[in-house]
Enzyme design. Structure first.
Site, PDB file in Angstrom:
ATOM      1  N   ARG A  47       0.950  -1.002  -0.146  1.00 56.42           N
ATOM      2  CA  ARG A  47       0.080   0.028  -0.222  1.00 56.42           C
ATOM      3  C   ARG A  47       0.923   1.460  -0.035  1.00 56.42           C
ATOM      4  O   ARG A  47       0.253   2.299  -0.237  1.00 56.42           O
ATOM      5  CB  ARG A  47      -0.972  -0.004   1.341  1.00 56.42           C
ATOM      6  N   ASP A 133       6.665  -1.606  11.258  1.00 54.57           N
ATOM      7  CA  ASP A 133       5.818  -0.338  10.776  1.00 54.57           C
ATOM      8  C   ASP A 133       5.220   0.262  11.973  1.00 54.57           C
ATOM      9  O   ASP A 133       4.012   1.042  11.617  1.00 54.57           O
ATOM     10  CB  ASP A 133       4.902  -1.015   9.627  1.00 54.57           C
ATOM     11  N   ALA A 394      25.173  43.597   1.750  1.00 58.15           N
ATOM     12  CA  ALA A 394      24.260  43.171   0.892  1.00 58.15           C
ATOM     13  C   ALA A 394      24.655  42.492  -0.544  1.00 58.15           C
ATOM     14  O   ALA A 394      25.359  43.217  -1.069  1.00 58.15           O
ATOM     15  CB  ALA A 394      23.000  43.950   0.784  1.00 58.15           C
TER      16      ALA A 394
HETATM   17  C1  UD1 Z   1      -1.656  -8.376  13.207  1.00 58.74           C
HETATM   18  C2  UD1 Z   1      -2.307  -9.292  14.377  1.00 58.74           C
HETATM   19  C3  UD1 Z   1      -3.782  -8.760  14.872  1.00 58.74           C
HETATM   20  C4  UD1 Z   1      -3.336  -7.474  15.106  1.00 58.74           C
HETATM   21  C5  UD1 Z   1      -2.737  -6.414  14.230  1.00 58.74           C
HETATM   22  C6  UD1 Z   1      -2.412  -4.968  14.555  1.00 58.74           C
HETATM   23  C7  UD1 Z   1      -1.414 -11.339  13.815  1.00 58.74           C
HETATM   24  C8  UD1 Z   1      -2.014 -12.922  13.327  1.00 58.74           C
HETATM   25  N1  UD1 Z   1      -2.468 -10.604  13.836  1.00 58.74           N
HETATM   26  O1  UD1 Z   1      -2.496  -8.589  12.098  1.00 58.74           O
HETATM   27  O2  UD1 Z   1      -4.086  -9.287  15.710  1.00 58.74           O
HETATM   28  O3  UD1 Z   1      -4.516  -6.805  15.616  1.00 58.74           O
HETATM   29  O4  UD1 Z   1      -1.358  -6.793  13.719  1.00 58.74           O
HETATM   30  O5  UD1 Z   1      -1.929  -4.286  13.480  1.00 58.74           O
HETATM   31  O6  UD1 Z   1      -0.402 -11.321  14.337  1.00 58.74           O
HETATM   32  N2  UD1 Z   1       4.705  -9.863   8.725  1.00 58.74           N
HETATM   33  C9  UD1 Z   1       5.970 -10.478   8.566  1.00 58.74           C
HETATM   34  N3  UD1 Z   1       5.842 -11.690   7.694  1.00 58.74           N
HETATM   35  C10 UD1 Z   1       4.703 -12.265   7.622  1.00 58.74           C
HETATM   36  C11 UD1 Z   1       3.488 -11.502   7.775  1.00 58.74           C
HETATM   37  C12 UD1 Z   1       3.618 -10.110   8.501  1.00 58.74           C
HETATM   38  O7  UD1 Z   1       7.046  -9.866   8.713  1.00 58.74           O
HETATM   39  O8  UD1 Z   1       4.305 -13.089   6.890  1.00 58.74           O
HETATM   40  C13 UD1 Z   1       4.964  -8.595   9.630  1.00 58.74           C
HETATM   41  C14 UD1 Z   1       4.548  -7.459   8.732  1.00 58.74           C
HETATM   42  O9  UD1 Z   1       5.552  -6.793   7.996  1.00 58.74           O
HETATM   43  C15 UD1 Z   1       4.183  -6.122   9.751  1.00 58.74           C
HETATM   44  C16 UD1 Z   1       3.666  -7.175  10.778  1.00 58.74           C
HETATM   45  O10 UD1 Z   1       4.267  -8.306  10.653  1.00 58.74           O
HETATM   46  O11 UD1 Z   1       5.367  -5.459  10.120  1.00 58.74           O
HETATM   47  C17 UD1 Z   1       2.296  -7.318  11.046  1.00 58.74           C
HETATM   48  O12 UD1 Z   1       1.826  -8.223   9.866  1.00 58.74           O
HETATM   49  P1  UD1 Z   1       0.271  -7.797   9.057  1.00 58.74           P
HETATM   50  O13 UD1 Z   1       0.140  -8.825   8.073  1.00 58.74           O
HETATM   51  O14 UD1 Z   1       0.184  -6.165   9.139  1.00 58.74           O
HETATM   52  O15 UD1 Z   1      -0.682  -8.268  10.315  1.00 58.74           O
HETATM   53  P2  UD1 Z   1      -2.315  -8.243  10.464  1.00 58.74           P
HETATM   54  O16 UD1 Z   1      -2.974  -8.864   9.687  1.00 58.74           O
HETATM   55  O17 UD1 Z   1      -2.283  -6.646  10.452  1.00 58.74           O
HETATM   56 MG    MG Z   2      -1.233  -4.623  10.052  1.00 56.19          MG
END
Ligand code: UD1
Ligand code: MG
Length: 481
Positions: A47, A133, A394
């Site tokens: 995004r 992030d 100046a």
């Molecule tokens: C996650 C939480 C959710 C919470 C939310 C808050 C889980 C399963 N869910 O969901 O409960 O409310 O954050 O924002 O943890 N990342 C990786 N590798 C991956 C997936 C993610 O490094 O395979 C990292 C992303 O870069 C990011 C963070 O983990 O920094 C969170 O991942 P994201 O996919 O945003 O999680 P949410 O679905 O938002």
């Molecule tokens: Mg998230």
């Protein structure tokens, strides 16, 4: 009253990235158990619509993942591991010398945390799991999580919860009657009753490192998203007989940045904190909302910063400095008592001495302006020294660049450079020397010498009257045709 195991902390407006930090601003309670952190940063960040990995986008001039590592650094950690995706060498370089681990495929947060195993499995201290992030968390909040870990129930997992205005798609924290944490349910898997839970998951956790990987190993992906959810470790820990607790943080500090709109929202929060820290440390800002600070800006006391001033990286301002507003600074040092602007521009290598004055539309680059010197109007001083007490008229320009190389201009103490002087570098103006207004100086001027370089001035009496009459006549003849 908060139920046991559920330590509520109130919104904290003070800062962890402060513009003016003193050692006693903050007391970090040194934890006896070693502290480690796994920072998840392998997400693609689609995004952001960017070629730059999301966590390298900056807030207050610093990549967001560095805000997270610097935050953890304040807790004196023994080990930090950043989980990145293949091909994220830029992120690895940005977080060096911290360790990185590669998550080969983005299979979920649980899988991402497990990917840190080669670097973290042998670490048995307290392990924070943070998101790259989510850079606005305060050290006070992490400290509250550590305190919760060592509370009476000694929970093995402490989750940072929040009450966002719009809970939307966040995971929900399901608490037992005693307020302790039972499990986390992801929004997509939640029943309507679970969606009504008051606390949402911020994603941040503190886990007993000795047991963390045992639980991460057990996480499966039989859920609505088919992902390995980090959040499952709460239920796994409970099943193992371990207690889990919640600490609550403010929605603001838990802002996750996914788009450039959220990046700007995060910047606004950080700027407000930096400005407040600067003001609390003795800086007057009549219109703080118009001042942009870099996270490394340093101020002395009794500094005045007028409206619409931008501080880029590497700026240090001494005591009693007056910045009249509409200024732009980067890579500059300003000593006590200087008066700058309005509309002054300091570029990298500007070194402004005590009580020096720089006025409007003055640009200084890689130059030392010694104590008490004045450059008050419309000048460019680059690759130069302006000696103590010198006065630069100046429109003075140091002609420092020949298209290939930069050359130095040395202006002695007490020199007086006449208005609209061009100083063709390399050139030296001796102490106390003077240049006549409008001169182009390309030879060294000895001390106390006047240098004048102008065509001789001629006056032609009556010439303008005759010229005007001739022009008017021609115009009337033309109109009569
Ligand atoms: C996650 C939480 C959710 C919470 C939310 C808050 C889980 C399963 N869910 O969901 O409960 O409310 O954050 O924002 O943890 N990342 C990786 N590798 C991956 C997936 C993610 O490094 O395979 C990292 C992303 O870069 C990011 C963070 O983990 O920094 C969170 O991942 P994201 O996919 O945003 O999680 P949410 O679905 O938002
Ligand atoms: Mg998230």
């Amino acid at each position: 009253m908060s139920p046991p195991g559920h330590e509520r902390i109130c919104h904290i407006s003070s800062v962890w990235v402060d513009a003016h930090k003193t050692a006693d601003d903050w007391v970090i309670k040194m934890s006896e158990t070693p502290i480690g952190a796994i920072i998840l940063a392998a997400g693609k960040g689609t995004r952001m619509k960017s070629d730059l990995p999301k966590v390298l986008h900056s807030l207050a001039g610093k990549p967001m993942v560095r805000h997270v590592t610097d935050l953890v650094e304040r807790l004196a950690p023994q080990r930090i591991c950043v989980v990145i995706a293949p091909g994220m060498a830029q992120v690895a370089a940005a977080v060096a010398p911290y360790r990185t681990a590669i998550q080969a495929e983005a299979l979920g947060t649980g899988h991402a945390a497990l990917s840190a195993a080669p670097e973290m499995r042998d670490f048995t201290g307290n392990v924070f799991i943070l998101f790259g992030d989510t850079p606005l968390i305060t050290a006070e909040t992490l400290q509250a999580m550590l305190s919760a870990r060592s509370s009476a129930t000694s929970p093995a997992v402490v989750v940072l919860g929040m009450r966002p205005a719009g809970p939307n798609a966040y995971g929900r924290l399901i608490q037992a009657a005693d307020g302790s944490l039972e499990r986390i349910v992801e929004f997509k898997d939640a029943t309507d009753a679970e969606k009504a839970a008051p606390l949402c998951n911020s994603g941040v956790m503190l886990v007993d490192g000795a047991r963390l990987f045992g639980w991460l190993d057990q996480i499966g992906n039989d859920n609505a998203k088919g992902e390995y959810y980090l959040t499952d470790i709460v239920a796994l820990a409970r099943a193992d007989g371990a207690a889990c607790a919640v600490v609550e943080g403010s929605e603001e500090e838990l802002l996750g940045i996914n788009s450039r709109v959220e990046l700007a929202a995060g910047e606004a929060i950080l700027q407000r904190r930096l400005r407040e820290a600067a003001m609390l440390a003795g800086v007057t800002m009549p219109m703080p909302e118009t001042v942009y600070l870099h996270c490394d800006t340093r101020f002395g006391r009794d500094v005045f910063v007028g409206p619409h001033t931008v501080f880029g990286p590497g700026v240090t301002i001494g005591n009693n400095v007056e910045i009249k507003g509409f200024c732009h600074f980067e890579g500059a040092k300003v000593a006590d008592g200087a008066i700058l602007g309005p509309y002054a521009r300091l570029r990298p290598g500007a070194d402004i001495g005590e009580n020096a004055h720089l006025g409007n539309f003055v640009e200084i680059k890689k130059a030392t302006i010694e104590a008490g010197a004045k450059v008050n109007h419309l000048s460019y001083i680059g690759d130069a020294r302006v000696g103590a007490g010198a006065n630069i008229g100046a429109g003075t320009i140091t002609c420092n660049y020949d298209g290939f190389d930069k050359h130095f201009t040395d202006i002695g103490a007490g020199a007086f450079i006449g208005t609209n002087t061009s100083l063709v570098a390399p050139v030296t103006i001796g102490d106390g020397a003077m240049t006549a207004a409008g001169s182009t100086i390309s030879r060294n001027v000895p001390a106390d010498t006047l240098s004048i370089e102008r065509a001789s001035e001629e006056h032609k009496p009556g010439w303008v009257a005759r010229f005007r009459a001739r022009k008017l006549r021609a115009k009337q003849d033309h109109a009569a045709d």
